[in-house]
Design a protein around this motif. Structure first.
Motif, PDB file in Angstrom:
ATOM      1  N   ASN A  90       0.064 -47.421 -46.433  1.00  0.00           N
ATOM      2  CA  ASN A  90      -1.427 -48.282 -46.060  1.00  0.00           C
ATOM      3  C   ASN A  90      -0.772 -49.348 -45.671  1.00  0.00           C
ATOM      4  OD1 ASN A  90      -2.801 -45.654 -46.425  1.00  0.00           O
ATOM      5  ND2 ASN A  90      -3.797 -46.597 -48.569  1.00  0.00           N
ATOM      6  N   GLN A  91       0.361 -50.012 -46.147  1.00  0.00           N
ATOM      7  CA  GLN A  91       0.863 -51.410 -46.071  1.00  0.00           C
ATOM      8  C   GLN A  91       0.821 -51.493 -44.659  1.00  0.00           C
ATOM      9  OE1 GLN A  91       0.782 -53.332 -48.609  1.00  0.00           O
ATOM     10  NE2 GLN A  91       2.200 -55.145 -48.396  1.00  0.00           N
ATOM     11  N   GLY A  92       1.754 -50.585 -44.055  1.00  0.00           N
ATOM     12  CA  GLY A  92       2.246 -50.504 -42.504  1.00  0.00           C
ATOM     13  C   GLY A  92       0.786 -50.461 -41.874  1.00  0.00           C
ATOM     14  N   GLY A  93      -0.207 -49.689 -42.103  1.00  0.00           N
ATOM     15  CA  GLY A  93      -1.427 -49.716 -41.494  1.00  0.00           C
ATOM     16  C   GLY A  93      -2.365 -50.983 -41.440  1.00  0.00           C
ATOM     17  N   ASP A  94      -2.075 -51.799 -42.460  1.00  0.00           N
ATOM     18  CA  ASP A  94      -2.466 -53.019 -42.422  1.00  0.00           C
ATOM     19  C   ASP A  94      -1.667 -53.954 -41.271  1.00  0.00           C
ATOM     20  OD1 ASP A  94      -4.158 -52.434 -44.679  1.00  0.00           O
ATOM     21  OD2 ASP A  94      -3.016 -53.498 -46.229  1.00  0.00           O
ATOM     22  N   GLY A  95      -0.499 -53.689 -41.374  1.00  0.00           N
ATOM     23  CA  GLY A  95       0.225 -54.625 -40.481  1.00  0.00           C
ATOM     24  C   GLY A  95      -0.094 -54.233 -38.854  1.00  0.00           C
ATOM     25  N   LEU A  96      -0.245 -52.890 -38.675  1.00  0.00           N
ATOM     26  CA  LEU A  96      -0.883 -52.304 -37.448  1.00  0.00           C
ATOM     27  C   LEU A  96      -2.099 -53.192 -36.763  1.00  0.00           C
ATOM     28  CD1 LEU A  96       0.128 -48.543 -37.371  1.00  0.00           C
ATOM     29  CD2 LEU A  96       1.308 -50.585 -35.915  1.00  0.00           C
ATOM     30  N   VAL A  97      -3.196 -53.263 -37.871  1.00  0.00           N
ATOM     31  CA  VAL A  97      -4.240 -54.087 -37.685  1.00  0.00           C
ATOM     32  C   VAL A  97      -3.976 -55.334 -37.300  1.00  0.00           C
ATOM     33  CG1 VAL A  97      -6.385 -54.485 -38.442  1.00  0.00           C
ATOM     34  CG2 VAL A  97      -5.798 -52.155 -38.944  1.00  0.00           C
ATOM     35  N   ALA A  98      -3.149 -56.071 -37.975  1.00  0.00           N
ATOM     36  CA  ALA A  98      -2.807 -57.333 -37.923  1.00  0.00           C
ATOM     37  C   ALA A  98      -2.025 -57.607 -36.633  1.00  0.00           C
ATOM     38  CB  ALA A  98      -2.032 -57.950 -38.950  1.00  0.00           C
ATOM     39  N   ALA A  99      -1.449 -56.808 -36.207  1.00  0.00           N
ATOM     40  CA  ALA A  99      -0.739 -56.888 -34.796  1.00  0.00           C
ATOM     41  C   ALA A  99      -1.657 -56.958 -34.062  1.00  0.00           C
ATOM     42  CB  ALA A  99       0.306 -55.766 -34.759  1.00  0.00           C
ATOM     43  N   ARG A 100      -2.634 -55.969 -33.913  1.00  0.00           N
ATOM     44  CA  ARG A 100      -3.693 -55.956 -32.844  1.00  0.00           C
ATOM     45  C   ARG A 100      -4.489 -57.168 -32.934  1.00  0.00           C
ATOM     46  NH1 ARG A 100      -8.311 -53.581 -33.889  1.00  0.00           N
ATOM     47  NH2 ARG A 100      -7.355 -52.084 -35.442  1.00  0.00           N
ATOM     48  N   HIS A 101      -5.030 -57.582 -33.957  1.00  0.00           N
ATOM     49  CA  HIS A 101      -5.595 -58.776 -34.049  1.00  0.00           C
ATOM     50  C   HIS A 101      -4.920 -59.948 -33.459  1.00  0.00           C
ATOM     51  CE1 HIS A 101      -9.565 -57.316 -35.658  1.00  0.00           C
ATOM     52  NE2 HIS A 101      -9.081 -56.772 -36.561  1.00  0.00           N
ATOM     53  N   LEU A 102      -3.646 -59.958 -33.685  1.00  0.00           N
ATOM     54  CA  LEU A 102      -2.839 -61.367 -33.444  1.00  0.00           C
ATOM     55  C   LEU A 102      -2.679 -61.214 -31.849  1.00  0.00           C
ATOM     56  CD1 LEU A 102       0.079 -61.145 -36.033  1.00  0.00           C
ATOM     57  CD2 LEU A 102      -1.562 -63.087 -35.767  1.00  0.00           C
ATOM     58  N   GLY A 103      -2.701 -59.959 -31.217  1.00  0.00           N
ATOM     59  CA  GLY A 103      -2.566 -59.877 -29.810  1.00  0.00           C
ATOM     60  C   GLY A 103      -3.791 -60.541 -29.323  1.00  0.00           C
ATOM     61  N   MET A 104      -5.248 -60.016 -30.014  1.00  0.00           N
ATOM     62  CA  MET A 104      -6.463 -60.582 -29.312  1.00  0.00           C
ATOM     63  C   MET A 104      -6.536 -62.374 -29.677  1.00  0.00           C
ATOM     64  SD  MET A 104      -8.521 -58.113 -28.515  1.00  0.00           S
ATOM     65  CE  MET A 104      -8.907 -56.435 -28.708  1.00  0.00           C
TER      66      MET A 104
ATOM     67  N   ASN B   6      -2.405 -49.755 -26.658  1.00  0.00           N
ATOM     68  CA  ASN B   6      -3.412 -49.915 -25.522  1.00  0.00           C
ATOM     69  C   ASN B   6      -3.497 -51.520 -25.402  1.00  0.00           C
ATOM     70  OD1 ASN B   6      -4.179 -47.409 -25.656  1.00  0.00           O
ATOM     71  ND2 ASN B   6      -5.910 -47.383 -26.666  1.00  0.00           N
ATOM     72  N   MET B   7      -3.073 -52.359 -26.346  1.00  0.00           N
ATOM     73  CA  MET B   7      -2.844 -53.660 -26.091  1.00  0.00           C
ATOM     74  C   MET B   7      -1.813 -54.266 -25.526  1.00  0.00           C
ATOM     75  SD  MET B   7      -5.812 -55.752 -27.215  1.00  0.00           S
ATOM     76  CE  MET B   7      -4.827 -56.907 -27.663  1.00  0.00           C
ATOM     77  N   LYS B   8      -0.903 -53.278 -25.056  1.00  0.00           N
ATOM     78  CA  LYS B   8       0.487 -53.571 -24.466  1.00  0.00           C
ATOM     79  C   LYS B   8       1.322 -54.181 -25.593  1.00  0.00           C
ATOM     80  CE  LYS B   8      -1.134 -53.411 -19.803  1.00  0.00           C
ATOM     81  NZ  LYS B   8      -1.197 -53.947 -18.551  1.00  0.00           N
ATOM     82  N   ILE B   9       1.222 -53.925 -26.550  1.00  0.00           N
ATOM     83  CA  ILE B   9       2.048 -54.266 -27.790  1.00  0.00           C
ATOM     84  C   ILE B   9       3.017 -53.197 -28.013  1.00  0.00           C
ATOM     85  CG2 ILE B   9       2.158 -54.625 -30.610  1.00  0.00           C
ATOM     86  CD1 ILE B   9      -0.899 -55.664 -30.235  1.00  0.00           C
ATOM     87  N   GLN B  10       4.373 -53.739 -27.850  1.00  0.00           N
ATOM     88  CA  GLN B  10       5.446 -53.005 -27.947  1.00  0.00           C
ATOM     89  C   GLN B  10       5.916 -52.543 -29.597  1.00  0.00           C
ATOM     90  OE1 GLN B  10       9.197 -54.934 -26.896  1.00  0.00           O
ATOM     91  NE2 GLN B  10      10.344 -52.782 -26.810  1.00  0.00           N
ATOM     92  N   THR B  11       6.128 -51.033 -29.417  1.00  0.00           N
ATOM     93  CA  THR B  11       7.067 -50.696 -30.892  1.00  0.00           C
ATOM     94  C   THR B  11       8.202 -50.414 -30.622  1.00  0.00           C
ATOM     95  OG1 THR B  11       4.657 -49.809 -31.651  1.00  0.00           O
ATOM     96  CG2 THR B  11       6.802 -48.732 -32.798  1.00  0.00           C
ATOM     97  N   LEU B  12       8.911 -51.135 -31.387  1.00  0.00           N
ATOM     98  CA  LEU B  12      10.605 -50.832 -30.897  1.00  0.00           C
ATOM     99  C   LEU B  12      11.092 -49.615 -31.406  1.00  0.00           C
ATOM    100  CD1 LEU B  12      11.592 -54.199 -32.749  1.00  0.00           C
ATOM    101  CD2 LEU B  12      11.563 -53.640 -30.337  1.00  0.00           C
TER     102      LEU B  12
ATOM    103  N   GLY C 224      -4.097 -64.128 -28.982  1.00  0.00           N
ATOM    104  CA  GLY C 224      -3.258 -64.834 -28.070  1.00  0.00           C
ATOM    105  C   GLY C 224      -1.846 -64.861 -28.534  1.00  0.00           C
ATOM    106  N   TYR C 225      -1.421 -64.132 -29.678  1.00  0.00           N
ATOM    107  CA  TYR C 225       0.286 -64.237 -29.818  1.00  0.00           C
ATOM    108  C   TYR C 225       0.808 -62.967 -29.168  1.00  0.00           C
ATOM    109  CZ  TYR C 225      -0.771 -67.344 -34.004  1.00  0.00           C
ATOM    110  OH  TYR C 225      -1.093 -68.486 -34.638  1.00  0.00           O
ATOM    111  N   LYS C 226       2.016 -62.935 -29.275  1.00  0.00           N
ATOM    112  CA  LYS C 226       2.680 -61.815 -28.503  1.00  0.00           C
ATOM    113  C   LYS C 226       3.563 -61.178 -29.746  1.00  0.00           C
ATOM    114  CE  LYS C 226       3.639 -64.658 -24.535  1.00  0.00           C
ATOM    115  NZ  LYS C 226       4.565 -65.597 -23.731  1.00  0.00           N
ATOM    116  N   PRO C 227       2.787 -60.188 -30.427  1.00  0.00           N
ATOM    117  CA  PRO C 227       3.363 -59.369 -31.449  1.00  0.00           C
ATOM    118  C   PRO C 227       4.370 -58.229 -30.919  1.00  0.00           C
ATOM    119  CG  PRO C 227       1.074 -59.005 -31.012  1.00  0.00           C
ATOM    120  CD  PRO C 227       1.414 -59.785 -30.025  1.00  0.00           C
ATOM    121  N   THR C 228       5.404 -58.016 -31.796  1.00  0.00           N
ATOM    122  CA  THR C 228       6.236 -56.782 -31.722  1.00  0.00           C
ATOM    123  C   THR C 228       6.063 -55.649 -32.731  1.00  0.00           C
ATOM    124  OG1 THR C 228       7.679 -57.904 -30.036  1.00  0.00           O
ATOM    125  CG2 THR C 228       8.451 -55.935 -30.880  1.00  0.00           C
TER     126      THR C 228
END
Length: 243
Positions: free
Chosen positions: A63-77, A104-110, A79-83
């Motif tokens: 679930n910690q990782g799930g929180d991180g994925l949500v945070a990444a999406r919001h950071l993209g919204m 879908n937000m064009k955020i890269q997963t390594l 105006g940040y450039k998350p990876t």
């Protein structure tokens, strides 16, 4: 006002379960969305996007990782450039959906590499790390590939924002094994955990979803959140000791 309550592992688990049963009536999706938004807000509060646009979001399999994925999406919204670095994606459908939302937000997963080379390369081209690897249910030892990843992140020299508890810390005793990250910023969720009492960096609480009934039942004594923010900054340990 009474002192805010710090949670041990058992109590944190119990409150989580009550939030999602008939008492709290939340779904896991809702809680992750609110937690991840709070983490994104905290990072954006401390590290503005002009100076720190490139955020490496390091996610664990739970679930910690799930929180991180949500945070990444919001950071993209925002105006940040998350990876995203997520070497062991969670198998549940919710994690797959959250990852798809990021795609879908064009955020890269390594791509995961055996020697963590992709992480090494990403650290060299990032401005700040969001640590969403291990949560309050973490039990040592740190296993592969995270056992070699934590030292890489620690040695990178990048500022680190940790979600709920710094990765590698014991939820009740702190960084007793010396293998955990030492973040600059911590975003406690719901209520802070016992192990972070002596955390000396900037400390935010992100839990603007705890119903009054649960707060009263467990005597959490949570601080008031300002305006419409999802986070509230807690007094620094040094400042609190002076009071």
């Amino acid at each position: 006002m009474a002192a805010m309550r710090f949670l041990n592992s058992k109590l944190a688990q119990q409150i989580d379960e009550e939030l999602m049963n008939a008492t709290g009536a939340f779904s896991l999706d809702q809680l992750m969305e609110l937690a991840g938004l709070a983490c994104a807000q905290a990072l954006a509060t401390v590290y503005n996007r002009e100076k720190y646009p490139r955020v490496l979001v390091c996610c664990g399999p739970g679930n910690q990782g799930g929180d991180g994925l949500v945070a990444a999406r919001h950071l993209g919204m925002f105006g940040y450039k998350p990876t995203i670095w997520m070497p062991k994606p969670g198998s549940k459908e919710i994690y797959k959906r959250l990852q798809q939302q990021c795609t879908n937000m064009k955020i890269q997963t390594l791509e995961h590499s055996e020697n963590n080379e992709s992480l090494r390369t990403a650290l060299a081209s990032s401005d700040v790390v969001l640590d969403a690897i291990f949560g309050f249910s973490f039990k040592p030892p740190v296993r592969s590939p995270f056992d070699t990843a934590l030292p890489l992140i620690a040695r990178s020299g990048l500022p680190i924002v940790s979600v709920d508890i710094p990765s590698g810390w014991n939820v009740e005793e702190g960084n007793v094994d010396g293998v955990g990250l030492n973040p600059d910023v911590l975003v406690s969720l719901t209520a802070p955990k016992e192990g972070v009492r002596k955390f000396t960096g900037r400390h935010f609480l992100g839990g603007r979803f705890v119903p009054k009934s649960l707060e009263d039942k467990y005597q959490l004594n949570l601080p008031e959140y300002p305006g419409f923010s999802q986070i509230v900054e807690l007094p620094r340990v040094d400042d609190a000791q002076k009071l």
